[in-house]
Design an enzyme around this catalytic site. Structure first.
Site, PDB file in Angstrom:
ATOM      1  N   CYS A  91       1.206   1.184   4.415  1.00 52.50           N
ATOM      2  CA  CYS A  91       0.120   1.337   5.465  1.00 52.50           C
ATOM      3  C   CYS A  91      -0.393   0.067   6.065  1.00 52.50           C
ATOM      4  CB  CYS A  91      -1.127   1.883   4.467  1.00 52.50           C
ATOM      5  SG  CYS A  91      -0.987   3.234   3.664  1.00 52.50           S
ATOM      6  N   HIS A 150      -8.349  -1.048   7.580  1.00 59.90           N
ATOM      7  CA  HIS A 150      -7.230  -1.528   6.494  1.00 59.90           C
ATOM      8  C   HIS A 150      -6.579  -2.889   7.060  1.00 59.90           C
ATOM      9  CE1 HIS A 150      -3.946  -0.633   3.362  1.00 59.90           C
ATOM     10  NE2 HIS A 150      -4.994  -1.454   2.935  1.00 59.90           N
TER      11      HIS A 150
END
Ligand code: CA
Length: 496
Positions: A91, A150
């Site tokens: 990710c 993130h």
């Protein structure tokens, strides 16, 4: 070109008619429509990112059990990119590469940021990197991000600091999906005085302000994307909207009604995962309806992809690709992708040449009419003309992937039809990836020169890397030191 101009004039005229008919706009807003021509010649960009979606888990890539009617409708009236790569097989680094247009290894972001609770001040994607969103914002785009971030959870690294006018979502690497459940867990921990509360449980936010979400998270993110589209339609600027669904990333949590659609799937994880993908599909359909209702559909480039490969142990299917999320096998970082833009992107088409998520930055800059500064360090290229004419955008150009593990590094390099890879403890392998998408037949002994050239190229690329700024999990910091990572000498030893 003539066709495009006619279209622009049409869109311009329709916009004027709509504005004239609305009757309620004040004088200054009416005057501002004189630059609407600029808007119609620069597309809106709707960027839809899924999280850990498997290569085979959408109808347009051949899924047999998961149905995705809205995505298929767009993919089939646009172009499917069958050889699309992201910059990393998990990710955080993948998203960092996507938004900066550079390999995350070159600015120390080759690991996920640690959980919010562990982040110390100053940790986020380095401010030396100008995000794609910032570039578009500075060029006059109205910019929004919805969903998973993130890329830094502390002040200075927030989406609002990195070029997004509007942000609704959460700052960590994932989230639970049912507010009634996660809020209850969160409040219990607060009441118990727990300091480091797991960021999958924390309340969502809108531009830095905590919100108490009540809807299933995927539906909530779709709703907020629609709000943004509606807001954007009232502005004279074109928009860039980054919709970053955390689905179908774990935890596997789907609505009953969505799981019911997949009663035929026996495996519960797969059925839940299918329901999660179906919720994304429903949301994308609704966002498209909003684009149509606000007369923006014709002038919006829609891009869809996943941030990395799927996890077969959590319901995903990457077939026919080998490997999974985290790998330098194709299943780690080759992802489902399509482009859609009426009259501009070829309908019912497949583009099979390799492209990289690094290409979005320069390609979007081109579409937005932005001239990037001389000497910019972007690693991708503006693929628009080659993509549009069906030619390869990188004749001989390379696409790299590298993932550091506990004491060794996996790496791969693709050039045209060829791919060399070193994964896990296996030695270097060479595949004709065009003919052998499943990486089954190692051709290294027949083509030693080709392998050597590709490995040398990957080694030269590795010299641009910098030391990781953070580690995840944290114990890898010690491993990195003790085992003298990244072990490039060993990694690029062709005989190992
Ligand atoms: Ca992911």
């Amino acid at each position: 070109m003539i066709k495009k101009n006619i279209k622009n004039i049409l869109v311009f005229s329709i916009t004027i008619i709509l504005v004239a008919c609305s009757g309620v706009k004040n004088k200054s807003q009416q005057e501002s429509t004189t630059v609407t021509k600029g808007k119609s010649s620069r597309p809106n960009i709707l960027f839809v990112l899924c999280d850990d979606l498997g290569y085979a888990d959408v109808g347009f890539n051949g899924s047999k059990d998961i149905i995705t009617p809205s995505l298929d409708q767009l993919a089939n009236s646009g172009t499917v990119l069958t050889s699309a790569y992201v910059t990393h097989a998990f990710c955080g680094p993948s998203r960092a590469g996507l938004l900066t247009g550079r390999y995350p290894h070159s600015f120390g972001s080759q690991f996920n940021l640690p959980k919010n609770s562990e982040v110390t001040v100053g940790e986020g994607i380095p401010l030396s990197e100008k995000f794609m969103s910032k570039m578009l914002q500075e060029s006059g785009y109205y910019t929004g991000a919805v969903g998973k971030w993130h890329l830094g959870a502390v002040p200075g690294y927030h989406p609002n600091d990195r070029g997004f006018d509007d942000f609704y979502g959460f700052l960590g690497g994932g989230h639970e999906y049912f507010p009634s459940e996660f809020i209850a867990k969160y409040e219990k921990q607060v009441a118990n005085g727990v300091k480091n509360i797991w960021d999958y449980l924390t309340p969502l936010e809108h531009n830095g302000k905590e919100v108490r979400e009540t809807e299933y998270i995927t539906d909530a993110l779709s709703r907020e994307a629609i709000r943004f589209v509606n807001d954007a339609s009232k502005k004279e600027q074109p928009f860039f909207l980054y919709v970053s669904y955390n689905a179908p990333h774990t935890p596997l949590q789907a609505k009953e009604e969505d799981m019911k659609v997949f009663d035929n799937i026996k495996d519960k994880d797969r059925r839940t995962y299918a329901g999660m993908v179906y919720a994304v599909d429903r949301g994308v359909g609704e966002i498209v309806d909003a684009l149509k209702a606000t007369n923006q559909y014709e002038n919006t480039l829609i891009v869809f992809l996943s941030d990395n490969g799927g996890r077969p142990d959590k319901g995903a299917d990457n077939s026919p690709l080998k490997g999974r999320k985290g790998d330098t096998w194709e299943g780690g970082f080759r992802v489902p992708m399509f482009f859609h833009w009426p009259n501009q992107v070829k309908a019912g088409n497949r583009y099979n040449h390799p492209v990289s998520a690094l290409d979005f930055y320069p390609t979007f800059a081109g579409l937005a009419g932005v001239t990037l500064p001389e000497g910019n360090k972007l690693d991708g290229k503006d693929i628009w003309n080659d993509f549009s004419s069906g030619k390869t955008a990188r004749n001989g150009g390379m696409i790299f992937s590298m993932r550091h593990r506990n004491g060794f590094s996996d790496v791969s390099v693709r050039q045209d039809d060829w791919k060399a890879t070193k994964a896990y403890k296996f030695g270097w392998k060479l595949y004709n990836i065009t003919n052998d998408i499943g990486e089954e037949k190692d051709l290294s002994s027949q083509n030693p020169e080709k392998l050597k050239m590709l490995v040398n190229a990957a080694e030269a690329w590795s010299k641009t890397h910098t030391e990781p700024r953070w580690f995840d999990p944290e114990n890898l910091r010690e491993v990195w030191k003790d085992k003298e990572m990244a072990k490039f000498k060993e990694t690029f030893n062709i005989n190992k």
